[in-house]
Structures are given as C-alpha cells and as structure tokens.
Design a protein around this motif. Structure first.
Motif, PDB file in Angstrom:
ATOM      1  N   ARG A  95      39.435  51.916  10.191  1.00 11.29           N
ATOM      2  CA  ARG A  95      39.162  53.329  10.472  1.00 11.29           C
ATOM      3  C   ARG A  95      37.799  53.759   9.923  1.00 11.29           C
ATOM      4  O   ARG A  95      37.197  54.706  10.426  1.00 11.29           O
ATOM      5  CB  ARG A  95      40.272  54.219   9.925  1.00 11.29           C
ATOM      6  CG  ARG A  95      40.384  54.247   8.410  1.00 11.29           C
ATOM      7  CD  ARG A  95      41.513  55.188   7.987  1.00 11.29           C
ATOM      8  NE  ARG A  95      42.781  54.737   8.519  1.00 11.29           N
ATOM      9  CZ  ARG A  95      43.820  55.537   8.757  1.00 11.29           C
ATOM     10  NH1 ARG A  95      43.728  56.826   8.510  1.00 11.29           N
ATOM     11  NH2 ARG A  95      44.941  55.051   9.236  1.00 11.29           N
ATOM     12  N   VAL A  98      35.144  53.905  12.557  1.00 12.42           N
ATOM     13  CA  VAL A  98      35.143  55.114  13.388  1.00 12.42           C
ATOM     14  C   VAL A  98      34.483  56.275  12.641  1.00 12.42           C
ATOM     15  O   VAL A  98      33.678  57.019  13.200  1.00 12.42           O
ATOM     16  CB  VAL A  98      36.578  55.483  13.808  1.00 12.42           C
ATOM     17  CG1 VAL A  98      36.575  56.731  14.689  1.00 12.42           C
ATOM     18  CG2 VAL A  98      37.247  54.319  14.530  1.00 12.42           C
ATOM     19  N   VAL A 119      32.863  49.801  17.409  1.00  8.86           N
ATOM     20  CA  VAL A 119      33.755  50.959  17.267  1.00  8.86           C
ATOM     21  C   VAL A 119      35.018  50.753  18.099  1.00  8.86           C
ATOM     22  O   VAL A 119      36.134  51.058  17.664  1.00  8.86           O
ATOM     23  CB  VAL A 119      33.039  52.262  17.680  1.00  8.86           C
ATOM     24  CG1 VAL A 119      33.945  53.467  17.445  1.00  8.86           C
ATOM     25  CG2 VAL A 119      31.730  52.428  16.921  1.00  8.86           C
ATOM     26  N   CYS A 123      39.052  50.727  17.112  1.00  9.59           N
ATOM     27  CA  CYS A 123      40.084  51.523  17.798  1.00  9.59           C
ATOM     28  C   CYS A 123      41.220  50.641  18.293  1.00  9.59           C
ATOM     29  O   CYS A 123      42.389  51.038  18.262  1.00  9.59           O
ATOM     30  CB  CYS A 123      39.465  52.286  18.977  1.00  9.59           C
ATOM     31  SG  CYS A 123      38.297  53.576  18.502  1.00  9.59           S
TER      32      CYS A 123
END
Length: 546
Positions: A95, A98, A119, A123
């Motif tokens: 995370r 992100v 990225v 995810c």
C-alpha cells in the motif's frame, strides 16, 4: 505546472559503482549512509540514487529504511520515485506504493512508462480494484496504454482481480503478444478456477517461459490435481525453486506427505537450493502427519539453510510442530533460542503448552510476554484461557477475560467465550456457565452448547443437561453424540425412563449412534479443534513420511 524529471541517461547507474555490491548487509548500509550525511547528504545525486536503489531493492527487508532515507531527500528525481514505487510494490506492505504515487502527483512529478506498472502491481497484491481502475485511467490519460510494459501489467491486474473479460480484450488488442501477456492471462483464468481456459491459453502460447509453466503447475496443485501437475512438472524444460515449491505444497495440502518429502529429496539431489517456502511446507507436513523423526530431520535442514538461525516464520512453525508432536521441551528450546520474537511466536509456544496440558508454563510465559510490554492479541488470550481452564484457575481466567477487553481492547469472539464456558464447566460452576452463555454478546453456536452439555455429563446435572441439549438440537438435530451425552446423564442419575425416551426420539428421527468413539475424548478434541483451528492429533503416525 508539471515538472518533467530526467533520468540523466543513467538507467544502469548501479553497474557503474561498487557501492551497491558492497552494501550487502544492513550494517554496511548504515555506515555508507552515515558517510553521506557527513559529506553533505543531498549534494551528490548519483550517490542518492544509489542508496535508494540499494535500500529499496538490493537488501532484503530494508524497504522501511529506504522510506526514511527518501523522506530526507530534498529533491528526489523520477528515477528515485520509480525505484521507491518498485521496492514498495514488492514489499510486504505494498500500500505504501500507492501512497507514494499520490505524493508524487501532489508534487507535480510527471510519471513515465515505468511508474504506473509498479502502482498497478501494488493494487493487484492488495486487491484494490477501484484504485486499480483509477490507475488504468491515468495510464490512458498520460498516453501509455499502448506501451507494452503498461499493457502487460494491465492484463495482469484485470486478470488477477477477476475482470477476465477486460484482460482478455486487452490481450486480443495486442499486436505482438509477449510471453508476459500470455502468462498473465493464463494466471487470470487459473485464479478464477477455470483451468480449462487456463490450459487452453497455455497450450496456444507460441513460446512458454518458466513463469507460464509455474502458473499452470501451481494451478493444478492448488486444485489438488497432482497427477496433472506432475505431468507438466516432468515436461518443464528448466525448473526453479518455485516449480518445486508448487509441487511440494500441493502434496502437503493433499495430505500426501510421503510424496512431499520424496519431492524434496529429489529437489536437493539435483542441486536445487530450497528456500523458506519449501521448508515451511515440509514442516507443515510433519506437523500434520505427527512424524517427529522426520520433523527433526527437516529441522536440521532448516538450520543448515539459515546458517544456524531461524526466521520468525520457520521458528513459529517448528514450535508448533514439536508441540503437536508431543516434544514440549524441544518446542521451548526453539522458542528460547530465537533471537527475534513477535506476538505470533509467543502465541505459538503459549498455545502449544496449553493444548498439551502444560498449563502452568503457558500461563507463566503469557505473563512474561506482558511484562516485556508486548501487546497480546486475540490468539494470545485463547491460549492463556485454555491454560487457565486446564489448570483450574477460575479466578485468574475471569481476570484475563476482563483484561482482554478493558486493557487491551480485544473484542471477545466465540473462541474466547468457548474457553470461558469450558473453564467454568470444568470447575463445576454450571449455573455460572449457563448465566455466562445467556449474557454473551454473540449468539452461542453448537460448540458452546456441546461444551456445556459435556460439562453437565461430567458433573451429572440432568436439568441443565436437558437445557443445553434443547439448545443444541435447535442448531443441529442429527448428531448422535449430542443425544448420547444426554442419555448418559439420565443413566448416571438412574433415570432410565428418560434415557429410553431419548433413544426412541433418536429412532424416530433416524439418528444413528456413531460406533467406537469415546464421547469425553471426542468432546475434548472437538473443543481444541474449535479453539486452535487445528487438526486433532492421533497417537498413531498417519501418512508417515519416511
């Protein structure tokens, strides 16, 4: 205004210096970092790039340190951002990749073709579907949708989060399809359980890389189709540790422990070096089979692999194995030898001791854990409550149950309530146990009522036994053991008419008594399985590994 950052045409900068080769340990890294600070941390952009590369990608488990270093760089360039995104995406906490990208946008750094795939991979690992769709939109906005690297990652993302139609459409729109795209689509079908389509795509691949072979072998192994997995395994041109691990894990999960060890021996005889995943699977096999001799052999292999030290995961697994195989002394020895312990490590030893009747030692270690300011979690309290129950420490058990919520903010779940019911029932406090169940914040399940019924059997309480049985039959009416327990309570009090009536009810409902089982022992094993989510162990060695 968006700032365009260049990479100064140094994509292989880390090959131009010996620093990234020398920084193989965390200690060396800190020395280099200290030297940079003394000489002006932000003055040499080349060295800044290098230390980010080393901390984010080269040294295992240094990603947190990489974030600390990165935060002190006054003007990171795009290479540094992308390196941090890449390292964060493949870390245990993806995370952060992100969140890094959102910071990057706020600072108006223009991404390049490498930014978004990192990225997207984060995810995918997180299962953040909506965020991934947003990244897909960003890729289109910045004109990277036709970039092969970005398109392959989009296929990988959509295939893995369940949007196989989108992944398939992206795949079909490709002109020249690289093996990465084929593998991603194969993995997507396999993940959703469509092995037929996965195999179809796999067979149509013009060329197959090792990843695509591993995808199909893993898919068959996870489904328990070990014969199909073995056929592909024998055909793969070149194997790596992932290939071997897929087969070993598949055999272990299917209870084929001998085959798992045979595969391990074949692996090592061919010179393939096992990793932590390999050893975890083998320790699990020994735990499930109860084969202590083989478990000790695997333990020795683990020590050789780790240079005499145990990782947290392997240490926890070995503690669990020795405890379940009955060698408590060895379990404690491993626990004490581990240089690094986390809550799960303490839970492993507390639960192992409690489960095998070493209640006093389990309680003592729980107290030691708390004295070290380690915060116990819900599993910790299951262990100590079971220990209190077996040791007959009713008041202490009550106190731990209270502290669990009042001091540590751990909400009791059905396992904790089950422990308390067992604690009170064992002590003969049946009225308090029933009152406790009636005041539960969670609806009691069949295990709770059966525990009460078993306690009523032990303490020959007919009236409360009838109450527990009535509640139990509302949840499950076809379990013969529930009827037999109450029948035995009637018989123990000389109420043979009640026992006979219950037998007739069983006949009318077509409930047949299960043969050849000890009701008391079965109840104990059922409760332990419920509390620890583990398989009851037999004294016999099942499915032995030689």
């Amino acid at each position: 205004m968006i700032r365009r950052q260049t990479n100064d045409k140094t994509p292989n900068f880390h090959q131009q210096s010996k620093l990234w080769r020398e920084c193989t340990t965390f200690r060396k890294l800190r020395q280099v970092h200290a030297s940079m600070i003394i000489n002006g941390f932000n003055t040499n952009r080349f060295n800044l790039r290098e230390i980010i590369y080393v901390t984010a990608l080269v040294i295992p488990s240094a990603i947190s340190y990489a974030h600390q270093v990165f935060d002190h760089i006054t003007q990171p360039d795009l290479f540094m951002w992308n390196t941090m995104l890449r390292g964060s995406a493949q870390s245990p906490n993806p995370r952060k990749a992100v969140f890094l990208y959102t910071q990057m946008e706020k600072k108006d750094f223009r991404p390049d073709r490498y930014t978004f795939p990192f990225v997207l991979k984060a995810c995918t690992k997180l299962g953040w579907v909506n965020v991934g769709f947003g990244v897909h939109g960003k890729i289109m906005k910045h004109g990277f949708e036709d970039n092969t690297f970005a398109r392959n990652t989009l296929i990988y993302f959509h295939a893995n989060v369940g949007h196989i139609e989108i992944a398939s459409a992206l795949f079909d729109s490709l002109g020249t399809k690289q093996v990465v795209a084929w593998s991603a689509l194969t993995a997507g079908y396999a993940r959703r359980g469509d092995l037929g389509m996965a195999r179809k795509v796999f067979d149509e691949m013009p060329e197959k890389d090792l990843i695509s072979w591993n995808v199909m072998i893993t898919a068959y192994a996870k489904r328990g189709e070990m014969e199909s997995a073995r056929v592909l395994f024998d055909q793969v041109p070149k194997r790596d540790v992932v290939t071997w691990n897929a087969m070993i894990a598949g055999y272990v999960n299917g209870g084929l422990h001998k085959e798992a060890l045979d595969m391990f021996e074949e692996m090592t005889s061919l010179g393939e070096r096992p990793d932590e995943v390999t050893m975890l699977s083998l320790v699990t096999a020994c735990t499930d089979s109860g084969d202590l001799d083989v478990g000790e052999k695997i333990h020795r292999s683990v020590l050789v692999l780790g240079g005499g030290e145990l990782s947290i995961l392997l240490g926890n697994a070995l503690i669990d194995m020795y405890a379940k195989c009955g060698n408590i002394d060895k379990a404690i020895k491993i626990f004490r030898s581990m240089k690094e312990k986390v809550v799960t490590t303490w839970n492993s030893i507390i639960g192992g001791l409690a489960f095998h009747g070493h209640s006093e030692e389990a309680i003592r270690i729980f107290k030691e854990m708390c004295s070290l300011k380690l915060r116990p979690n819900d599993i910790s309290f299951v262990g100590v409550l079971v220990a209190c129950s077996h040791a007959g420490r009713v008041q202490e058990g009550r106190e731990y149950f209270r502290l669990m919520k009042d001091k540590y903010n751990v909400e009791p779940n059905l396992r904790h309530y089950g422990c308390m019911v067992d604690l009170l029932g064992r002590a003969g406090l049946l009225n308090e146990a029933f009152e406790f169940v009636n005041k539960m914040d969670i609806k009691p399940n069949a295990i709770i009522w059966r525990t009460l019924l078993g306690s009523c059997r032990v303490h020959n309480n007919v009236e409360l036994g009838k109450c527990a049985n009535e509640e139990l039959l509302k949840l499950r009416w076809g379990e013969s053991g529930d009827y037999v327990l109450l029948s035995n309570i009637y018989a123990s009090q000389g109420e043979y008419d009640g026992a006979e009536r219950l037998r007739r009810v069983m006949d009318d409902k077509g409930v047949r008594k299960a043969a050849a089982s000890s009701l008391v022992d079965a109840d104990e094993e059922t409760l332990m399985h419920f509390l620890f989510n583990s398989k009851p162990q037999s004294n016999k060695k099942r499915g032995l590994i030689r």
